[in-house]
Design a protein around this motif. Structure first.
Motif, PDB file in Angstrom:
ATOM      1  N   PHE A 148       0.832  -1.204   0.000  1.00 57.54           N
ATOM      2  CA  PHE A 148       0.000   0.000   0.000  1.00 57.54           C
ATOM      3  C   PHE A 148       0.867   1.254   0.000  1.00 57.54           C
ATOM      4  O   PHE A 148       0.646   2.170  -0.799  1.00 57.54           O
ATOM      5  CB  PHE A 148      -0.934  -0.011   1.213  1.00 57.54           C
ATOM      6  N   GLN A 149       1.860   1.312   0.881  1.00 55.13           N
ATOM      7  CA  GLN A 149       2.727   2.493   0.963  1.00 55.13           C
ATOM      8  C   GLN A 149       3.521   2.701  -0.320  1.00 55.13           C
ATOM      9  O   GLN A 149       3.711   3.840  -0.768  1.00 55.13           O
ATOM     10  CB  GLN A 149       3.678   2.371   2.159  1.00 55.13           C
ATOM     11  N   ARG A 150       3.970   1.602  -0.940  1.00 57.36           N
ATOM     12  CA  ARG A 150       4.730   1.699  -2.185  1.00 57.36           C
ATOM     13  C   ARG A 150       3.864   2.258  -3.310  1.00 57.36           C
ATOM     14  O   ARG A 150       4.292   3.132  -4.065  1.00 57.36           O
ATOM     15  CB  ARG A 150       5.284   0.328  -2.573  1.00 57.36           C
ATOM     16  N   LYS A 151       2.627   1.787  -3.398  1.00 54.22           N
ATOM     17  CA  LYS A 151       1.732   2.260  -4.460  1.00 54.22           C
ATOM     18  C   LYS A 151       1.291   3.704  -4.231  1.00 54.22           C
ATOM     19  O   LYS A 151       1.128   4.469  -5.185  1.00 54.22           O
ATOM     20  CB  LYS A 151       0.508   1.350  -4.570  1.00 54.22           C
ATOM     21  N   VAL A 152       1.101   4.110  -2.972  1.00 56.69           N
ATOM     22  CA  VAL A 152       0.765   5.505  -2.664  1.00 56.69           C
ATOM     23  C   VAL A 152       1.928   6.403  -3.065  1.00 56.69           C
ATOM     24  O   VAL A 152       1.733   7.486  -3.629  1.00 56.69           O
ATOM     25  CB  VAL A 152       0.416   5.671  -1.171  1.00 56.69           C
ATOM     26  N   ALA A 153       3.151   5.953  -2.800  1.00 56.49           N
ATOM     27  CA  ALA A 153       4.332   6.734  -3.180  1.00 56.49           C
ATOM     28  C   ALA A 153       4.449   6.860  -4.696  1.00 56.49           C
ATOM     29  O   ALA A 153       4.978   7.856  -5.201  1.00 56.49           O
ATOM     30  CB  ALA A 153       5.589   6.093  -2.596  1.00 56.49           C
ATOM     31  N   GLU A 154       3.943   5.850  -5.428  1.00 56.11           N
ATOM     32  CA  GLU A 154       3.963   5.917  -6.892  1.00 56.11           C
ATOM     33  C   GLU A 154       2.885   6.844  -7.432  1.00 56.11           C
ATOM     34  O   GLU A 154       2.874   7.149  -8.623  1.00 56.11           O
ATOM     35  CB  GLU A 154       3.765   4.519  -7.487  1.00 56.11           C
ATOM     36  N   GLY A 155       1.957   7.264  -6.570  1.00 57.45           N
ATOM     37  CA  GLY A 155       0.923   8.190  -6.991  1.00 57.45           C
ATOM     38  C   GLY A 155      -0.390   7.535  -7.383  1.00 57.45           C
ATOM     39  O   GLY A 155      -1.234   8.175  -8.020  1.00 57.45           O
ATOM     40  N   LYS A 156      -0.593   6.293  -7.009  1.00 56.44           N
ATOM     41  CA  LYS A 156      -1.834   5.593  -7.341  1.00 56.44           C
ATOM     42  C   LYS A 156      -2.980   6.062  -6.447  1.00 56.44           C
ATOM     43  O   LYS A 156      -2.761   6.566  -5.355  1.00 56.44           O
ATOM     44  CB  LYS A 156      -1.665   4.078  -7.163  1.00 56.44           C
ATOM     45  N   ASN A 157      -4.191   5.857  -6.912  1.00 57.11           N
ATOM     46  CA  ASN A 157      -5.390   6.198  -6.154  1.00 57.11           C
ATOM     47  C   ASN A 157      -5.525   5.211  -4.986  1.00 57.11           C
ATOM     48  O   ASN A 157      -5.420   4.007  -5.162  1.00 57.11           O
ATOM     49  CB  ASN A 157      -6.602   6.101  -7.080  1.00 57.11           C
ATOM     50  N   LYS A 158      -5.795   5.729  -3.788  1.00 59.66           N
ATOM     51  CA  LYS A 158      -5.842   4.878  -2.602  1.00 59.66           C
ATOM     52  C   LYS A 158      -6.966   3.854  -2.656  1.00 59.66           C
ATOM     53  O   LYS A 158      -6.805   2.732  -2.204  1.00 59.66           O
ATOM     54  CB  LYS A 158      -5.968   5.732  -1.339  1.00 59.66           C
ATOM     55  N   ILE A 186      -5.968   0.982  -4.824  1.00 61.31           N
ATOM     56  CA  ILE A 186      -4.992   0.142  -4.125  1.00 61.31           C
ATOM     57  C   ILE A 186      -5.711  -0.756  -3.129  1.00 61.31           C
ATOM     58  O   ILE A 186      -5.403  -1.948  -3.013  1.00 61.31           O
ATOM     59  CB  ILE A 186      -3.929   1.001  -3.412  1.00 61.31           C
TER      60      ILE A 186
END
Length: 100
Positions: free
Chosen positions: A58-68, A71
């Motif tokens: 979750f943290q990695r995808k948020v850092a990539e700018g994905k929609n929460k 995710i």
């Protein structure tokens, strides 16, 4: 199967296509089992609060700018696939996280 359960639970995204239509983003089905989806959503929320591989994902995808929310939907799908893998292998979930 896990894919059929993900579809039934409303976490599998479907593409929209209608001949020469304008492209739309894939969306989850609204004809889902709402109770199952609610339980999976709560499981996903509690799993990202703990220190585990899903929280790291979750943290990695948020850092990539994905929609929460997308995710969280992916995490719900991962939970379903893990449950089916445990049933198929007749095993107990063994969590070993080696962080550097």
């Amino acid at each position: 199967s896990a894919r059929k359960m993900a579809c039934y639970a409303g976490v599998a995204p479907f593409e929209y296509s209608s001949g020469s239509s304008i492209y739309r983003k894939p969306r989850v089905s609204t004809m889902a089992d709402k109770e199952l989806k609610k339980v999976l959503h709560l499981a996903a929320l509690s799993s990202i609060r703990l220190k585990n591989d899903l929280a790291i994902y979750f943290q990695r995808k948020v850092a990539e700018g994905k929609n929460k929310m997308s995710i969280l939907n992916a995490i719900r799908n991962k939970i379903i696939h893990r449950i089916y893998a445990l049933i198929k292998n007749e095993s107990v979930y063994n969590f070993n996280l080696h962080m550097s």
